[in-house]
Design a protein around this motif. Structure first.
Motif, PDB file in Angstrom:
ATOM      1  N   ARG A   1      -3.879  14.382  -7.910  1.00 55.70           N
ATOM      2  CA  ARG A   1      -5.238  14.667  -7.464  1.00 55.70           C
ATOM      3  C   ARG A   1      -5.968  13.364  -7.112  1.00 55.70           C
ATOM      4  O   ARG A   1      -6.706  13.284  -6.139  1.00 55.70           O
ATOM      5  CB  ARG A   1      -5.970  15.411  -8.581  1.00 55.70           C
ATOM      6  N   ALA A   2      -5.740  12.332  -7.932  1.00 60.94           N
ATOM      7  CA  ALA A   2      -6.341  11.039  -7.638  1.00 60.94           C
ATOM      8  C   ALA A   2      -5.783  10.490  -6.326  1.00 60.94           C
ATOM      9  O   ALA A   2      -6.499   9.856  -5.547  1.00 60.94           O
ATOM     10  CB  ALA A   2      -6.086  10.059  -8.780  1.00 60.94           C
TER      11      ALA A   2
ATOM     12  N   ARG B   1       0.827  -1.199   0.000  1.00 59.09           N
ATOM     13  CA  ARG B   1       0.000   0.000   0.000  1.00 59.09           C
ATOM     14  C   ARG B   1       0.865   1.255   0.000  1.00 59.09           C
ATOM     15  O   ARG B   1       0.582   2.228  -0.673  1.00 59.09           O
ATOM     16  CB  ARG B   1      -0.897  -0.003   1.242  1.00 59.09           C
ATOM     17  N   ARG B   2       1.958   1.232   0.783  1.00 59.08           N
ATOM     18  CA  ARG B   2       2.858   2.386   0.817  1.00 59.08           C
ATOM     19  C   ARG B   2       3.400   2.671  -0.583  1.00 59.08           C
ATOM     20  O   ARG B   2       3.409   3.815  -1.047  1.00 59.08           O
ATOM     21  CB  ARG B   2       3.994   2.100   1.805  1.00 59.08           C
TER      22      ARG B   2
ATOM     23  N   ARG C   1       2.458  14.182   3.413  1.00 59.37           N
ATOM     24  CA  ARG C   1       3.046  13.022   4.078  1.00 59.37           C
ATOM     25  C   ARG C   1       3.871  12.200   3.090  1.00 59.37           C
ATOM     26  O   ARG C   1       4.936  11.692   3.421  1.00 59.37           O
ATOM     27  CB  ARG C   1       1.936  12.160   4.695  1.00 59.37           C
TER      28      ARG C   1
ATOM     29  N   VAL D   1       0.956   6.422  -7.087  1.00 57.59           N
ATOM     30  CA  VAL D   1      -0.219   7.160  -7.521  1.00 57.59           C
ATOM     31  C   VAL D   1      -0.014   8.658  -7.283  1.00 57.59           C
ATOM     32  O   VAL D   1      -0.481   9.491  -8.053  1.00 57.59           O
ATOM     33  CB  VAL D   1      -1.499   6.624  -6.839  1.00 57.59           C
TER      34      VAL D   1
ATOM     35  N   ARG E   1      -4.870  12.234  -3.748  1.00 59.23           N
ATOM     36  CA  ARG E   1      -5.548  12.927  -2.658  1.00 59.23           C
ATOM     37  C   ARG E   1      -6.951  12.364  -2.494  1.00 59.23           C
ATOM     38  O   ARG E   1      -7.429  12.165  -1.380  1.00 59.23           O
ATOM     39  CB  ARG E   1      -5.591  14.427  -2.953  1.00 59.23           C
ATOM     40  N   PHE E   2      -7.599  12.066  -3.619  1.00 59.44           N
ATOM     41  CA  PHE E   2      -8.931  11.457  -3.556  1.00 59.44           C
ATOM     42  C   PHE E   2      -8.847  10.100  -2.854  1.00 59.44           C
ATOM     43  O   PHE E   2      -9.756   9.714  -2.120  1.00 59.44           O
ATOM     44  CB  PHE E   2      -9.482  11.287  -4.977  1.00 59.44           C
ATOM     45  N   GLY E   3      -7.753   9.385  -3.052  1.00 59.26           N
ATOM     46  CA  GLY E   3      -7.575   8.095  -2.396  1.00 59.26           C
ATOM     47  C   GLY E   3      -7.224   8.221  -0.925  1.00 59.26           C
ATOM     48  O   GLY E   3      -7.101   7.221  -0.241  1.00 59.26           O
ATOM     49  N   GLY E   4      -7.036   9.449  -0.461  1.00 61.28           N
ATOM     50  CA  GLY E   4      -6.754   9.653   0.954  1.00 61.28           C
ATOM     51  C   GLY E   4      -5.274   9.652   1.286  1.00 61.28           C
ATOM     52  O   GLY E   4      -4.900   9.544   2.440  1.00 61.28           O
ATOM     53  N   PHE E   5      -4.425   9.778   0.256  1.00 63.37           N
ATOM     54  CA  PHE E   5      -2.987   9.836   0.513  1.00 63.37           C
ATOM     55  C   PHE E   5      -2.575  11.297   0.535  1.00 63.37           C
ATOM     56  O   PHE E   5      -2.619  11.973  -0.488  1.00 63.37           O
ATOM     57  CB  PHE E   5      -2.214   9.084  -0.566  1.00 63.37           C
TER      58      PHE E   5
ATOM     59  N   HIS F   1      -8.723  12.299 -11.313  1.00 65.53           N
ATOM     60  CA  HIS F   1      -9.271  12.626 -10.002  1.00 65.53           C
ATOM     61  C   HIS F   1      -9.924  11.370  -9.402  1.00 65.53           C
ATOM     62  O   HIS F   1      -9.491  10.853  -8.396  1.00 65.53           O
ATOM     63  CB  HIS F   1     -10.272  13.782 -10.111  1.00 65.53           C
TER      64      HIS F   1
ATOM     65  N   PHE G   1       2.096   1.812  -3.386  1.00 60.90           N
ATOM     66  CA  PHE G   1       0.984   2.282  -4.212  1.00 60.90           C
ATOM     67  C   PHE G   1       0.776   3.776  -4.016  1.00 60.90           C
ATOM     68  O   PHE G   1       0.601   4.528  -4.976  1.00 60.90           O
ATOM     69  CB  PHE G   1      -0.287   1.510  -3.829  1.00 60.90           C
TER      70      PHE G   1
ATOM     71  N   LEU H   1      -7.527   2.266  -4.958  1.00 59.59           N
ATOM     72  CA  LEU H   1      -7.365   3.694  -4.682  1.00 59.59           C
ATOM     73  C   LEU H   1      -8.370   4.208  -3.658  1.00 59.59           C
ATOM     74  O   LEU H   1      -8.008   4.888  -2.708  1.00 59.59           O
ATOM     75  CB  LEU H   1      -7.481   4.482  -5.997  1.00 59.59           C
TER      76      LEU H   1
END
Lengths: 389, 513
Positions: A233-234, A220-221, A244, A227, A236-240, B342, A223, B356
């Motif tokens: 932007r994707a 996951r890290r 950080r 990403v 950030r949408f995934g919560g990363f 996005h 990934f 994701l």
């Protein structure tokens, strides 16, 4: 005017072949170069690229030089893939060496089985702390990490210079600017004393590179890093959180550069001197790109670039050319790799003179997403352009 | 005026345009109809010189021509107004117009004078001194049209012009088009809004999979017969079920005075937005593009945090300070407007894109003890989603960018619904999606509400909102109107609010949910 158009479907085959094409082009350019200075290209290329591989001791030297290149290069793969342009690995290497040398220089009596592990940990800590400065500046203020990480290289080098000429100078060292020699407990053990200098740092580098490959490809890290680099932007949408991720990339690549630094001084040099690296931190940038930003690829690329250092030394002896020739070859490799990658992703188009009268004005279309990402990376966090532009 | 014979364009193995024929006579408004990906854009790009045809003839006023650049197209008398405007936001309207004529030898003053004449003649009021960044989308479109008309084109190509307009603005545009038609100019009108096409257009050419299905007279067709031609099958209309009684339903999402300063000079600040989305209901948010819908989505999703935790409450928990993962953990799911870049990473396979948005909520099922990704499980779930949502793809696990817009959107909606979320917030659920996929997505959203979940659907497509929403609120300049129950909502009421009528000073105020 020359324009670069993004190719809709870049060839996957050529993307894989790109480093090999780049190496072939480098050899061709090398032939032209040696012809131009009146040396026999065949003899020169043999001396440069083949001869170092024919003797046992020089294979050891290859491993010694590849060790820092692989360690730093694998770390830089992580940083570059996530869109964090850490150019200052050379400084992080120096600070790692200094931090690791705290033990043998300030506590020469602390000599036991824990000495070397403690030095390695301190080395990673030193490199990570030095890298955290550009990381924090980027994450908090959007500062261009390219500039800050690079500038800190010179600070680190001058700090080392001051240490070894001043407070850390060996009192019994005939006034040479160097620290005391490290004790055997503070020295990275050699793999085979009888045949050459190669030390276990090389094994550490291979293991680290393979572990990073696994992390990047399978966890996951990894990934989150991939990403973030591809599609912020994707991510950030995934919560990363981008901040950080930036910190992680800088701390990790800095720690590995620091580890490379302390391994270099404890394994290959045995003490601190004003100069402890022939630019491994910068050459590792080439390693990362030649290795396709894949930590496992960095092992091979690290060996290739290590050969370029060795070949440079060999060419100096056999051909009587300057050892700066190594720099020239390294530069050509990076140039051709980036050139190949650019031509794989973009098509060159010659634009005629500007269309008169009613030229189409398309502000949004002139910058492709790839270029934009690069520009963003170069300029720090540029706020996203309005979508309805 | 324009006749096209056998126009063909291939991209690799894909035949984007296959022997397309089309004739446009002077003074005709000709519709080009087709689903997303049917080849409309490719066709128009060849007419406008942005793409080179592989075969076929374009005849302009009887003469075969080859058009290599947009400049040549303009020189012939072909003008185009793009769907996505090419205007500099930091310049004024007048400067933007003048830019297009730079090098033509005319001074700024002359251009300004001509722009004023054109805008008055055609009823397209523009203020040459206004900064484009501060103009509404409708006003920007007028600048584009004026700029196009100043070149005195004989054929004007309009790409989805009403997709960004309020119903009232669209009416004005139709008047302008009628006037152009009256002058003997022709219009090629690209749209998928069938009612518009039936009203406005004299003839229509329908494309499907790059081929001409038929040439027809729209006024003699029904909307559903046109849709059937586009899709190739009868589109199953989505049928609304009576909304359950919602008087006592609990609030799944509550926005309490949600305010957010603009993040950039051209972003819209959110101003004191109040809204409640109860369980079992679909709340629609209407509004012209660029009135804060994107900002609202990012604020609700947690991609942008609030200053006050109470501004956004999900299922009774104050979530204003939680990031998107925290909000997902409360049962919320999100589908953003932009699919590529996005909602999904374009160059990653579907399994990665499943991971994701689900790595946190389904951490146990998709990751092992070392944080290692369990590819097999991802594949199983991705296949299940693809089957449930009828995602059509060429390979088992293609990159997100390899899917058509509609199929990717089905996957992204399915990705969230597969979790059976308590709340789903979706921005432009069927934007640029073909009719079949759109019906499926709308059905899936309604199903969430039927199961007792809550849906917040932000859309510019009023037809869509009237189809699925139980109540519609309108955003304008970052403010939100009170939700109007669907029984009381009319296109006129919603249209007025979209155009900026003050909701506090109209009779709409009394309408309570």
């Amino acid at each position: 005017m020359i324009a670069l158009d993004k190719r809709p479907n870049p060839s996957a085959l050529y993307a894989t072949l790109s480093p090999f094409i780049a190496l072939a082009l480098t050899l061709i350019a090398g032939v032209i170069l040696f012809l131009a200075i009146g040396k026999s290209p065949a003899a020169a290329l043999y001396a440069y690229f083949i001869e170092p591989l024919t003797e046992g001791w020089s294979l050891h030297e290859l491993a010694v030089k590849a060790t820092p290149l692989i360690l730093i290069g694998a770390g830089l793969c992580i940083a570059f893939l996530s869109g964090n342009w850490n150019i200052g690995a050379e400084g992080q290497l120096v600070m790692g060496a200094i931090a690791g040398a705290l033990v043998p220089v300030l506590m020469p009596e602390f000599r036991n089985i824990l000495t070397l592990p403690l030095m390695l940990c301190l080395g990673m800590l030193g490199g990570a702390l030095w890298a955290s400065v550009p990381g924090l500046l980027k994450a908090k203020f959007g500062t261009s990490e390219i500039l800050t990480s690079l500038m800190l290289v010179y600070v680190a080098q001058l700090f080392l210079d001051w240490l070894v000429r001043g407070p850390w100078r060996d009192p019994a060292g005939y006034n040479f600017p160097q620290t005391v020699r490290f004790s055997p407990e503070a020295t990275m053990p050699a793999i085979d004393y009888a045949s050459g200098r190669a030390h276990w740092g090389f094994g550490i580098a291979i293991i680290v590179a393979l572990a990073l490959w696994y992390m990047l490809a399978r966890t996951r890290r990894g990934f989150s890093l991939r990403v973030t680099g591809q599609s912020p932007r994707a991510a950030r949408f995934g919560g990363f959180s981008p901040g950080r991720t930036t910190m992680f990339a800088f701390l990790l690549s800095g720690a590995l550069a620091g580890l490379a630094g302390i391994i270099e001084v404890s394994g290959a040099i045995g003490q601190l001197r004003p100069t402890i690296s022939p630019g491994y931190g910068f050459t590792a940038i080439i390693v990362a790109f030649l290795g396709r930003l894949n930590p496992a690829g960095a092992i091979l690329a690290g060996l290739v670039l290590a050969l370029s250092y060795l070949g440079g030394e060999a060419a100096q002896i056999t051909l009587g050319v300057s050892d700066k020739i190594a720099r020239v070859f390294q530069g050509m490799i990076l140039f051709f790799v980036l050139g190949c990658d650019t031509l794989i992703n973009y098509r060159i188009r010659l634009k005629g003179a500007s269309v008169s009268g009613t030229a189409a004005v398309t502000p949004a279309a002139t910058v492709g997403p790839e270029q934009k990402r690069d520009i963003d990376a170069a300029a720090g966090a540029v706020p996203e352009a309005g979508r309805h532009a | 005026m324009l006749s096209v014979e056998g126009l063909t364009k291939r991209f690799g193995t894909l035949v984007a345009n296959d022997a397309v024929d089309l004739v446009i006579t002077p003074g005709e408004i000709h519709a080009l109809l087709g689903e997303n990906g049917a080849g409309k854009s490719t066709f128009v790009k060849m007419l406008f010189g942005s793409l080179r045809p592989d075969a076929g003839i374009i005849r302009w006023e009887g003469q075969p021509v080859s058009i290599h650049t947009p400049a040549e197209a303009r020189a012939l008398g072909i003008g185009m107004v793009f769907q996505h405007f090419s205007l500099f936001e930091a310049l004024t309207a007048g400067e933007n117009i003048a830019l297009a004529f730079e090098g033509g030898g005319t001074g700024h003053g002359a251009i300004g004078q001509k722009a004023r004449e054109v805008s008055e003649t055609y009823g397209l009021p523009i203020d040459p001194d206004a900064l484009v960044g501060e103009l509404s989308v409708g006003e920007r479109q007028r600048i584009e049209i004026v700029r196009c008309l100043m070149q005195d084109p004989k054929l004007i190509i309009l790409d989805e012009p009403t997709s960004v307009l309020t119903p009232q603005e669209a009416e004005k545009l139709f008047e302008t088009l009628e006037r152009l038609k009256g002058e003997g100019r022709s219009v090629l009108y690209i749209s998928h809004r069938l009612d518009e096409v039936r009203r406005l257009c004299d003839r229509a050419t329908v494309l499907r999979h790059g081929k001409v299905v038929t040439h027809c007279t729209p006024s003699e067709e029904t909307a559903s017969s046109l849709a059937a031609m586009m899709v190739g099958e009868e589109v199953e209309g989505f049928s609304r079920t009576a909304s359950s009684n919602h008087a006592s339903a609990r609030a799944v999402l509550r926005l309490n005075g949600l305010s957010l300063p603009a993040a950039s000079p051209f972003a819209v600040p959110l101003k004191n937005v109040d809204l409640t989305v109860p369980a079992g209901m679909v709340i629609g948010i209407a509004g012209v593009a660029g009135n804060g819908q994107g900002e609202l989505f990012e604020a609700v999703s947690g991609e942008v945090l609030q200053n006050d935790a109470g501004m956004v409450a999900i299922d009774g928990t104050d979530a204003g300070q939680m990031d998107i993962e925290g909000r997902r953990a409360l049962g919320a799911a999100f589908v953003p407007e932009e699919r590529l870049g996005h909602g999904a990473a374009p160059a990653m396979p579907l399994t990665d894109n499943l991971f994701l948005s689900r790595h946190g909520t389904d951490s146990g099922s998709f990751t092992g003890t070392l944080g290692n990704i369990l590819k097999g499980k991802l594949k199983t779930v991705a296949a299940h989603i693809s089957a449930t949502m009828d995602v059509r793809k060429g390979a088992p696990d293609p990159h997100a960018s390899a899917l058509s817009g509609g199929n990717l959107q089905k996957f992204l909606v399915g990705r969230e619904l597969d979790r059976e979320p308590l709340l789903i917030v979706v921005n432009q659920p069927t934007w640029g999606v073909d009719a079949g996929a759109a019906a499926r997505i709308r059905g899936a959203l309604a199903e969430v509400a039927r199961r007792g979940g809550a849906v917040l659907a932000i859309s510019q497509d009023l037809d869509e909102l009237f189809e699925i929403a139980d109540a519609i609120a309108v955003m304008h300049h970052g403010r939100m109107s009170k939700p109007i129950p669907i029984e009381d909502a009319t296109r006129e009421k919603i249209g007025l609010l979209m155009g900026g009528a003050d909701p506090d000073h109209t009779e709409l105020d009394e309408v309570q949910i």
